[in-house]
Design a protein around this motif. Structure first.
Motif, PDB file in Angstrom:
ATOM      1  N   ILE A  63      -4.220   1.150  -4.345  1.00 15.68           N
ATOM      2  CA  ILE A  63      -3.492  -0.114  -4.470  1.00 15.68           C
ATOM      3  C   ILE A  63      -3.229  -0.449  -5.936  1.00 15.68           C
ATOM      4  O   ILE A  63      -4.154  -0.539  -6.737  1.00 15.68           O
ATOM      5  CB  ILE A  63      -4.288  -1.267  -3.830  1.00 15.68           C
ATOM      6  N   THR A  64      -1.964  -0.656  -6.264  1.00 14.01           N
ATOM      7  CA  THR A  64      -1.601  -1.022  -7.636  1.00 14.01           C
ATOM      8  C   THR A  64      -0.949  -2.393  -7.733  1.00 14.01           C
ATOM      9  O   THR A  64      -0.607  -2.832  -8.825  1.00 14.01           O
ATOM     10  CB  THR A  64      -0.643   0.031  -8.233  1.00 14.01           C
ATOM     11  N   GLU A  65      -0.759  -3.064  -6.610  1.00 16.94           N
ATOM     12  CA  GLU A  65      -0.180  -4.403  -6.615  1.00 16.94           C
ATOM     13  C   GLU A  65      -1.076  -5.347  -7.416  1.00 16.94           C
ATOM     14  O   GLU A  65      -2.261  -5.503  -7.124  1.00 16.94           O
ATOM     15  CB  GLU A  65      -0.044  -4.898  -5.167  1.00 16.94           C
ATOM     16  N   PRO A  66      -0.553  -5.999  -8.477  1.00 16.90           N
ATOM     17  CA  PRO A  66      -1.380  -6.877  -9.326  1.00 16.90           C
ATOM     18  C   PRO A  66      -2.115  -7.971  -8.570  1.00 16.90           C
ATOM     19  O   PRO A  66      -3.254  -8.304  -8.908  1.00 16.90           O
ATOM     20  CB  PRO A  66      -0.364  -7.459 -10.318  1.00 16.90           C
ATOM     21  N   PRO A 125      -0.689   2.118 -12.372  1.00 19.03           N
ATOM     22  CA  PRO A 125      -2.060   1.804 -11.978  1.00 19.03           C
ATOM     23  C   PRO A 125      -2.581   0.567 -12.686  1.00 19.03           C
ATOM     24  O   PRO A 125      -2.297   0.339 -13.863  1.00 19.03           O
ATOM     25  CB  PRO A 125      -2.839   3.061 -12.406  1.00 19.03           C
ATOM     26  N   ALA A 126      -3.327  -0.234 -11.952  1.00 21.30           N
ATOM     27  CA  ALA A 126      -3.948  -1.412 -12.534  1.00 21.30           C
ATOM     28  C   ALA A 126      -5.245  -0.998 -13.220  1.00 21.30           C
ATOM     29  O   ALA A 126      -6.121  -0.413 -12.604  1.00 21.30           O
ATOM     30  CB  ALA A 126      -4.231  -2.440 -11.443  1.00 21.30           C
ATOM     31  N   LEU A 132       0.833  -1.198   0.000  1.00 16.27           N
ATOM     32  CA  LEU A 132       0.000   0.000   0.000  1.00 16.27           C
ATOM     33  C   LEU A 132       0.866   1.245   0.000  1.00 16.27           C
ATOM     34  O   LEU A 132       0.647   2.179  -0.759  1.00 16.27           O
ATOM     35  CB  LEU A 132      -0.903   0.011   1.231  1.00 16.27           C
ATOM     36  N   LYS A 133       1.882   1.281   0.838  1.00 12.41           N
ATOM     37  CA  LYS A 133       2.687   2.488   0.977  1.00 12.41           C
ATOM     38  C   LYS A 133       3.632   2.712  -0.203  1.00 12.41           C
ATOM     39  O   LYS A 133       4.104   3.816  -0.429  1.00 12.41           O
ATOM     40  CB  LYS A 133       3.484   2.439   2.281  1.00 12.41           C
ATOM     41  N   SER A 134       3.885   1.672  -0.985  1.00  9.28           N
ATOM     42  CA  SER A 134       4.752   1.835  -2.146  1.00  9.28           C
ATOM     43  C   SER A 134       3.958   1.979  -3.432  1.00  9.28           C
ATOM     44  O   SER A 134       4.498   1.917  -4.516  1.00  9.28           O
ATOM     45  CB  SER A 134       5.696   0.628  -2.281  1.00  9.28           C
ATOM     46  N   ALA A 135       2.643   2.227  -3.289  1.00 14.05           N
ATOM     47  CA  ALA A 135       1.772   2.244  -4.464  1.00 14.05           C
ATOM     48  C   ALA A 135       2.203   3.271  -5.505  1.00 14.05           C
ATOM     49  O   ALA A 135       2.102   3.037  -6.704  1.00 14.05           O
ATOM     50  CB  ALA A 135       0.331   2.521  -4.034  1.00 14.05           C
TER      51      ALA A 135
END
Length: 285
Positions: free
Chosen positions: A208-211, A14-15, A6-9
């Motif tokens: 959130i951009t984590e896949p 962007p997804a 979250l903090k490294s988004a």
């Protein structure tokens, strides 16, 4: 791991999902409506501002979901209702404590004073449900487990609405939802997949951009929000998103009755949000 993502988004792209992919994702927010809720009122408590019932009902994955439903002390026989979704490490108990992170007691009392019933669940792995993860709390170090935790909680809020539809004292045509942080993610999800939600407010929602978290990310859901009105409020010092990211997310919401508020705060919502949320639902719900 979850919090780090979250903090490294801001360092990730962007997804973005197509309509076809979105239709695939939201299938996982559906559930078997034939499963008996088996609701039980196991305790009651009277407050100066309302009456609280502790209700246990059947969620999904063989869960039993503890919740509180608080109704106002007035002569009105049928009340509109606001569902509240808390953040990580939260619980339904925080919404009776004025000094808690969400100023929960103040929010609950403000909504009750304005004539709303309020319903709050313990999310998966939170509160009384910590036993689901061997009393270790939410499994934030594991992305997939965190994703599943969020999705199941969203579905169980849909099950809570099913329960509210059995109540003669709740106006099921006037259902709102308000969520903070993780609860903001759930608010985006509910306002996109459940047409029974008429108005919503999402605060300090992570970007959130984590896949691996695409199926719960607010980026996935913002452009598909379909309720009548939507409030977004953020902090200008929050480390879980930049203001540009929060604004871009808000801009995707495809409805006309919406508002974007920026507070001079971090991830903890300031006391000013209490009145704003109550006024919002009074106006639009």
């Amino acid at each position: 791991m979850f919090a780090q993502n979250l903090k490294s988004a801001s360092s990730n792209s962007p997804a973005v999902v197509s309509d076809e992919v979105f239709k695939t994702i939201i299938q996982f927010y559906d559930y078997d409506k034939e499963i008996d809720l088996q609701p039980k009122i196991v305790a009651t408590k009277e407050f100066s501002y309302g009456n609280r019932e502790k209700i246990i009902f059947t969620g999904i994955n063989n869960s039993r979901v503890p919740s509180y439903l608080i109704t106002p002390k007035d002569t009105t026989k049928i009340h509109p209702v606001v569902l509240i979704a808390d953040g990580v490490y939260g619980s339904k108990e925080r919404w009776f404590d004025d000094k808690s992170w969400p100023k929960g007691g103040l929010v609950t009392k403000a909504l009750l004073d304005d004539g709303f019933a309020v319903m709050i669940l313990d999310a998966v792995n939170h509160g009384e449900r910590s036993a689901e993860n061997d009393f270790a709390g939410p499994p934030l170090q594991h992305l997939i487990a965190s994703r599943n935790m969020i999705m199941q909680t969203a579905i169980e809020y849909r099950r809570a609405i099913d329960y509210l539809e059995t109540r003669s004292d709740i106006d099921v045509n006037r259902i709102g939802v308000m969520g903070l942080s993780l609860g903001g993610l759930i608010t985006h999800q509910l306002a996109s997949v459940d047409t029974r939600i008429k108005s919503a407010a999402a605060g300090v929602t992570p970007y959130i951009t984590e896949p691996k978290l695409q199926a719960v990310s607010s980026i996935t859901f913002a452009s598909h929000i379909s309720c009548d009105s939507y409030l977004v409020f953020v902090g200008n010092k929050d480390t879980y998103y930049t203001l540009d990211q929060a604004q871009s997310l808000y801009n995707r919401i495809p409805i006309s009755k919406k508002e974007f508020i920026v507070y001079d705060s971090g991830h903890e919502p300031p006391i000013e949000y209490v009145k704003k949320v109550s006024d919002w639902f009074t106006k639009y719900l």
